[in-house]
Scaffold this active site. Structure first.
Site, PDB file in Angstrom:
ATOM      1  N   LYS A  11       0.816  -1.219   0.000  1.00 44.95           N
ATOM      2  CA  LYS A  11       0.000   0.000   0.000  1.00 44.95           C
ATOM      3  C   LYS A  11       0.855   1.278   0.000  1.00 44.95           C
ATOM      4  O   LYS A  11       2.055   1.228   0.276  1.00 44.95           O
ATOM      5  CB  LYS A  11      -0.929  -0.029   1.219  1.00 44.95           C
ATOM      6  CG  LYS A  11      -1.924  -1.206   1.191  1.00 44.95           C
ATOM      7  CD  LYS A  11      -2.925  -1.099   2.335  1.00 44.95           C
ATOM      8  CE  LYS A  11      -3.912  -2.259   2.298  1.00 44.95           C
ATOM      9  NZ  LYS A  11      -4.972  -2.122   3.328  1.00 44.95           N
ATOM     10  N   TYR A  51     -12.643  -1.868  -3.225  1.00 40.29           N
ATOM     11  CA  TYR A  51     -13.110  -1.950  -1.837  1.00 40.29           C
ATOM     12  C   TYR A  51     -14.628  -1.788  -1.730  1.00 40.29           C
ATOM     13  O   TYR A  51     -15.140  -1.423  -0.668  1.00 40.29           O
ATOM     14  CB  TYR A  51     -12.398  -0.895  -0.990  1.00 40.29           C
ATOM     15  CG  TYR A  51     -10.980  -1.293  -0.610  1.00 40.29           C
ATOM     16  CD1 TYR A  51     -10.738  -2.405   0.208  1.00 40.29           C
ATOM     17  CD2 TYR A  51      -9.870  -0.577  -1.048  1.00 40.29           C
ATOM     18  CE1 TYR A  51      -9.447  -2.779   0.567  1.00 40.29           C
ATOM     19  CE2 TYR A  51      -8.573  -0.950  -0.694  1.00 40.29           C
ATOM     20  CZ  TYR A  51      -8.376  -2.049   0.116  1.00 40.29           C
ATOM     21  OH  TYR A  51      -7.113  -2.435   0.475  1.00 40.29           O
ATOM     22  N   ARG A  87      -2.357 -14.618   4.689  1.00 38.56           N
ATOM     23  CA  ARG A  87      -2.957 -13.842   5.783  1.00 38.56           C
ATOM     24  C   ARG A  87      -2.196 -14.055   7.093  1.00 38.56           C
ATOM     25  O   ARG A  87      -2.067 -13.139   7.906  1.00 38.56           O
ATOM     26  CB  ARG A  87      -4.442 -14.161   5.908  1.00 38.56           C
ATOM     27  CG  ARG A  87      -5.221 -13.495   4.763  1.00 38.56           C
ATOM     28  CD  ARG A  87      -6.672 -13.822   4.773  1.00 38.56           C
ATOM     29  NE  ARG A  87      -7.429 -13.093   5.780  1.00 38.56           N
ATOM     30  CZ  ARG A  87      -7.837 -11.829   5.634  1.00 38.56           C
ATOM     31  NH1 ARG A  87      -7.533 -11.144   4.552  1.00 38.56           N
ATOM     32  NH2 ARG A  87      -8.555 -11.252   6.580  1.00 38.56           N
ATOM     33  N   ARG A 104       2.766  -6.825   8.788  1.00 40.79           N
ATOM     34  CA  ARG A 104       2.135  -5.640   9.382  1.00 40.79           C
ATOM     35  C   ARG A 104       2.787  -5.253  10.705  1.00 40.79           C
ATOM     36  O   ARG A 104       2.891  -4.056  11.020  1.00 40.79           O
ATOM     37  CB  ARG A 104       0.629  -5.875   9.532  1.00 40.79           C
ATOM     38  CG  ARG A 104      -0.100  -5.745   8.190  1.00 40.79           C
ATOM     39  CD  ARG A 104      -1.529  -6.163   8.303  1.00 40.79           C
ATOM     40  NE  ARG A 104      -2.301  -5.854   7.085  1.00 40.79           N
ATOM     41  CZ  ARG A 104      -3.417  -6.479   6.756  1.00 40.79           C
ATOM     42  NH1 ARG A 104      -3.895  -7.449   7.540  1.00 40.79           N
ATOM     43  NH2 ARG A 104      -4.056  -6.165   5.662  1.00 40.79           N
ATOM     44  N   ASN A 114      -2.000   0.082   6.679  1.00 38.02           N
ATOM     45  CA  ASN A 114      -1.489  -1.182   7.238  1.00 38.02           C
ATOM     46  C   ASN A 114      -0.594  -1.958   6.270  1.00 38.02           C
ATOM     47  O   ASN A 114      -0.523  -3.177   6.329  1.00 38.02           O
ATOM     48  CB  ASN A 114      -2.649  -2.036   7.773  1.00 38.02           C
ATOM     49  CG  ASN A 114      -3.633  -2.434   6.700  1.00 38.02           C
ATOM     50  OD1 ASN A 114      -3.485  -2.057   5.551  1.00 38.02           O
ATOM     51  ND2 ASN A 114      -4.629  -3.218   7.075  1.00 38.02           N
ATOM     52  N   HIS A 117      -2.211  -5.483   1.594  1.00 34.89           N
ATOM     53  CA  HIS A 117      -3.526  -6.125   1.482  1.00 34.89           C
ATOM     54  C   HIS A 117      -3.309  -7.591   1.161  1.00 34.89           C
ATOM     55  O   HIS A 117      -2.365  -7.945   0.464  1.00 34.89           O
ATOM     56  CB  HIS A 117      -4.342  -5.477   0.365  1.00 34.89           C
ATOM     57  CG  HIS A 117      -5.573  -6.249   0.005  1.00 34.89           C
ATOM     58  ND1 HIS A 117      -6.729  -6.168   0.755  1.00 34.89           N
ATOM     59  CD2 HIS A 117      -5.812  -7.151  -0.985  1.00 34.89           C
ATOM     60  CE1 HIS A 117      -7.637  -6.983   0.218  1.00 34.89           C
ATOM     61  NE2 HIS A 117      -7.106  -7.581  -0.842  1.00 34.89           N
ATOM     62  N   GLU A 128     -10.015 -10.079  -7.328  1.00 35.15           N
ATOM     63  CA  GLU A 128      -9.059  -8.985  -7.147  1.00 35.15           C
ATOM     64  C   GLU A 128      -7.922  -9.064  -8.160  1.00 35.15           C
ATOM     65  O   GLU A 128      -7.503  -8.043  -8.724  1.00 35.15           O
ATOM     66  CB  GLU A 128      -8.526  -9.002  -5.710  1.00 35.15           C
ATOM     67  CG  GLU A 128      -9.607  -8.647  -4.697  1.00 35.15           C
ATOM     68  CD  GLU A 128      -9.215  -8.893  -3.248  1.00 35.15           C
ATOM     69  OE1 GLU A 128     -10.066  -8.636  -2.373  1.00 35.15           O
ATOM     70  OE2 GLU A 128      -8.078  -9.338  -2.988  1.00 35.15           O
TER      71      GLU A 128
HETATM   72  P1  CMP Z   1      -7.371  -4.503   3.809  1.00 42.98           P
HETATM   73  O1  CMP Z   1      -6.880  -5.840   4.256  1.00 42.98           O
HETATM   74  O2  CMP Z   1      -6.792  -3.974   2.540  1.00 42.98           O
HETATM   75  O3  CMP Z   1      -8.967  -4.521   3.701  1.00 42.98           O
HETATM   76  C1  CMP Z   1      -9.792  -3.429   3.966  1.00 42.98           C
HETATM   77  C2  CMP Z   1      -9.016  -2.230   4.433  1.00 42.98           C
HETATM   78  O4  CMP Z   1      -9.796  -1.257   5.080  1.00 42.98           O
HETATM   79  C3  CMP Z   1      -8.023  -2.670   5.505  1.00 42.98           C
HETATM   80  O5  CMP Z   1      -7.009  -3.444   4.959  1.00 42.98           O
HETATM   81  C4  CMP Z   1      -7.618  -1.331   6.077  1.00 42.98           C
HETATM   82  O6  CMP Z   1      -6.697  -0.637   5.239  1.00 42.98           O
HETATM   83  C5  CMP Z   1      -8.965  -0.613   6.048  1.00 42.98           C
HETATM   84  N1  CMP Z   1      -9.658  -0.703   7.344  1.00 42.98           N
HETATM   85  C6  CMP Z   1     -10.205  -1.797   7.916  1.00 42.98           C
HETATM   86  N2  CMP Z   1     -10.781  -1.503   9.096  1.00 42.98           N
HETATM   87  C7  CMP Z   1     -10.591  -0.175   9.256  1.00 42.98           C
HETATM   88  C8  CMP Z   1     -10.961   0.738  10.285  1.00 42.98           C
HETATM   89  N3  CMP Z   1     -11.639   0.334  11.370  1.00 42.98           N
HETATM   90  N4  CMP Z   1     -10.610   2.033  10.126  1.00 42.98           N
HETATM   91  C9  CMP Z   1      -9.951   2.444   9.030  1.00 42.98           C
HETATM   92  N5  CMP Z   1      -9.561   1.615   8.013  1.00 42.98           N
HETATM   93  C10 CMP Z   1      -9.881   0.321   8.144  1.00 42.98           C
END
Ligand code: CMP
Length: 139
Positions: A11, A51, A87, A104, A114, A117, A128
């Site tokens: 990311k 998303y 994961r 992470r 984070n 993905h 995806e």
């Molecule tokens: P990802 O695994 O890419 O899938 C959905 C993304 O939404 C997640 O990683 C984070 O980047 C974001 N995300 C998930 N939960 C939250 C949250 N509570 N607040 C802000 N961003 C979030």
């Protein structure tokens, strides 16, 4: 039966901090083969589609803004049991809850920023991967 493909993005936060190399190294060391890879920047429409499942969540707007704020590395990865094993390698969505040794834990800034993905199911890995790569970009 578990599939052998997953999809990942490094990311914008991790790219901006020059962590592409160390993250790819962890991915390779964990036994994932790179089937497709691209250095790119998502448009607002692409991020909203990617998303889309989160469109009703309060963080959706900020998530789209963040994911379009700079370049990403998108990749399709191959390994037995790819989705689950990847994961485990990346750790919990919230880096404060991620285990030691995960991507992470090492590189993520926050629950949103984070670092990486990882697809959450075999079906989503196919969807995806299909949003980012054509048949001719897969090796
Ligand atoms: P990802 O695994 O890419 O899938 C959905 C993304 O939404 C997640 O990683 C984070 O980047 C974001 N995300 C998930 N939960 C939250 C949250 N509570 N607040 C802000 N961003 C979030």
């Amino acid at each position: 039966m578990a599939g052998n493909i997953t999809f990942t993005m490094i990311k914008p936060d991790a790219v901006a901090k020059n962590n592409i190399g160390p993250i790819l190294s962890m991915i390779n060391k964990a036994g994932f083969k790179i089937k497709a890879m691209k250095y790119t920047q998502m448009s607002k429409a692409q991020a909203e589609t990617f998303y889309g499942v989160h469109s009703e969540r309060p963080f959706f707007g900020e998530l789209v803004q963040f994911m379009t704020s700079g370049p990403i590395v998108a990749a399709i990865l191959e390994k037995d049991n790819a989705v689950e094993d990847f994961r485990k390698l990346i750790g919990a969505t919230d880096p404060s809850k991620a285990d030691e040794g995960t991507i992470r834990k090492a590189f993520a800034e926050s629950i949103q920023n984070n670092a990486v993905h990882g697809s959450d199911s075999d079906e989503n890995a196919q969807i995806e991967g299909g949003l980012h790569f054509s048949f001719y970009e897969r090796f």
